[in-house]
Design an enzyme around this catalytic site. Structure first.
Site, PDB file in Angstrom:
ATOM      1  N   TYR A 194       0.834  -1.204   0.000  1.00 39.91           N
ATOM      2  CA  TYR A 194       0.000   0.000   0.000  1.00 39.91           C
ATOM      3  C   TYR A 194       0.862   1.246   0.000  1.00 39.91           C
ATOM      4  O   TYR A 194       2.078   1.192   0.252  1.00 39.91           O
ATOM      5  CB  TYR A 194      -0.935   0.002   1.214  1.00 39.91           C
ATOM      6  N   ARG A 233       8.247   4.066  -4.764  1.00 41.34           N
ATOM      7  CA  ARG A 233       8.303   3.096  -3.662  1.00 41.34           C
ATOM      8  C   ARG A 233       7.280   1.986  -3.870  1.00 41.34           C
ATOM      9  O   ARG A 233       7.545   0.821  -3.552  1.00 41.34           O
ATOM     10  CB  ARG A 233       8.083   3.784  -2.314  1.00 41.34           C
ATOM     11  N   ARG A 258      -7.635 -20.429  -2.251  1.00 39.34           N
ATOM     12  CA  ARG A 258      -6.689 -20.271  -1.149  1.00 39.34           C
ATOM     13  C   ARG A 258      -5.608 -21.350  -1.188  1.00 39.34           C
ATOM     14  O   ARG A 258      -5.885 -22.546  -1.080  1.00 39.34           O
ATOM     15  CB  ARG A 258      -7.410 -20.307   0.196  1.00 39.34           C
ATOM     16  N   HIS A 294      -1.093 -21.412  -0.298  1.00 37.92           N
ATOM     17  CA  HIS A 294       0.038 -20.584   0.088  1.00 37.92           C
ATOM     18  C   HIS A 294       0.900 -20.177  -1.105  1.00 37.92           C
ATOM     19  O   HIS A 294       1.460 -19.080  -1.117  1.00 37.92           O
ATOM     20  CB  HIS A 294       0.895 -21.309   1.131  1.00 37.92           C
ATOM     21  N   LEU A 327      11.479   1.177   7.283  1.00 39.79           N
ATOM     22  CA  LEU A 327      10.924   1.622   6.003  1.00 39.79           C
ATOM     23  C   LEU A 327      11.568   2.954   5.617  1.00 39.79           C
ATOM     24  O   LEU A 327      11.704   3.845   6.453  1.00 39.79           O
ATOM     25  CB  LEU A 327       9.410   1.792   6.116  1.00 39.79           C
TER      26      LEU A 327
END
Length: 281
Positions: free
Chosen positions: A27, A46, A94, A96, A201
Site C-alpha cells: 500500500y 516506492r 486459497r 500458500h 521503512l
C-alpha cells in the site's frame, strides 16, 4: 476498486482476495495539501519497489494509476487530506503458493479529507510516545499490508495515553515508529535518524526532509542511536506522509528536553511544502 468507482459503503473485496487471506499486498498513503498531491513520484517509485520485491504485477500502467488517483480525489472533493492505495496479488483459490500466472492484481484507491485543526494541535502541543520491542518480520523495508504488529503497538500506545509506539531492536537501539520514522536532534544540533538500508521503512517524508535540511543548511547524520540518547536529545520528532513531522515531548512517561515542541521540527515543517514535489489534481 478494480476498475470501477463505487460508493465507500458499497465497496467489497472477494473472500479469496490474497490481501484478505495472507496480507499478500502492499500500500501507499500520500498527502494532499492545498489541492495538490505531495511527493507523488516518490510514492509511486516506492510502490514499484514494494511490488517488485513481492513479485506482484502492477494492476495497470503507472500513467493510468495517476489518472485514477486524480479522479478519486476529485470525486471525493479532497483538497486537504490523503489518498490510500492498496494492491494485492489478486483473487485465487486459497493456497500458500502464488496463483497461476496471469491472475490479475487487485487494486483499491480511496480518498478522504482530514481535519487540519487536529494536526495543528499536535504540532503545537507535541505528542507522547512509548517504546516497544520490535517483533515484526525482517522485511519491514517493504510497505506491506501485514501490519498486525504495528496495530498492536499502536493500541498499546493508546492504552498508555500516547499517540505513537517506537520500535527498539534487540541491542536497545531505536528503529522507527509503528507508522512513522524517528528523528532526534543531538547536542551538536545535527539531525540524526537510523539508516534505511535495512530494518526500517525508507519513508517518503523522511527522504524529502533530507532535501529540506539541505536547503536549510542543517546537517543530517544517518546512524544508529540508543534509547538513552533519544531520551537525552535536544528534540525528538516523528515523520509521516500525513503529518510531516510531529514533535515528541514525552516517551515512556519521561519528559523530552523541556517538554515543549522544539524549533527544529517547526523549521522543517514550515519549509517542507515549498521543497516537496507538488502534482496538480
Amino acid at each position: 476498486m478494480n476498475g470501477r468507482y463505487v460508493n465507500h459503503s458499497d465497496a467489497a473485496v472477494h473472500i479469496e482476495d490474497r490481501g484478505y487471506q495472507f496480507a499478500d499486498g502492499v500500500y501507499e498513503v500520500c498527502e494532499v495539501r492545498h489541492g495538490v498531491i505531495v511527493d507523488l513520484t516518490r510514492h509511486l517509485d516506492r510502490l514499484n519497489r514494494s511490488l517488485s520485491e513481492l513479485r506482484i504485477a502492477w494492476p495497470m500502467t503507472r500513467s493510468a494509476l495517476i489518472l485514477v488517483i486524480r479522479e478519486t480525489l476529485r470525486r471525493n472533493h479532497v483538497r486537504n487530506g490523503l489518498f490510500y492505495l492498496q494492491v494485492t496479488r489478486g483473487v485465487a483459490r486459497r493456497d500458500h503458493v502464488f496463483p497461476p500466472t496471469g491472475t490479475p492484481s487487485s487494486i483499491v484507491v480511496t480518498a478522504k479529507s482530514t481535519d487540519q485543526s487536529v494536526i495543528a494541535k499536535k504540532n503545537a502541543n507535541g505528542i507522547k510516545a512509548i517504546t516497544v520491542r520490535d517483533n515484526r518480520w525482517d522485511r519491514v523495508d517493504i510497505k506491506s499490508v501485514g501490519l498486525l504488529s504495528n496495530a498492536m503497538a499502536r493500541q498499546q500506545a493508546k492504552e498508555a495515553g500516547a499517540q505513537e509506539a517506537i520500535y527498539i531492536d534487540h541491542n536497545g537501539m531505536v528503529k522507527e515508529g509503528a507508522a512513522t520514522n524517528v528523528w532526534i536532534v543531538d547536542h551538536d544540533g545535527n539531525l540524526v535518524t537510523r539508516p534505511a538500508e535495512h530494518g526500517i521503512l525508507r519513508g517518503i517524508t523522511r527522504t524529502t526532509l533530507m532535501d529540506v535540511a539541505a536547503k536549510l543548511g542543517v546537517t543530517i547524520v544517518e546512524r544508529f542511536f540508543s534509547v538513552e540518547e533519544m531520551m537525552e536529545a535536544r528534540e525528538v520528532f516523528i515523520t509521516a506522509a500525513t503529518s510531516i513531522c510531529f514533535p515528541v515531548v514525552s516517551i515512556d512517561g519521561e519528559t523530552i528536553a523541556n517538554g515543549h515542541p522544539g524549533g527544529m521540527s517547526q523549521k522543517i515543517r514550515e519549509a517542507f511544502f515549498d521543497v516537496a514535489e507538488k502534482t496538480a489534481i
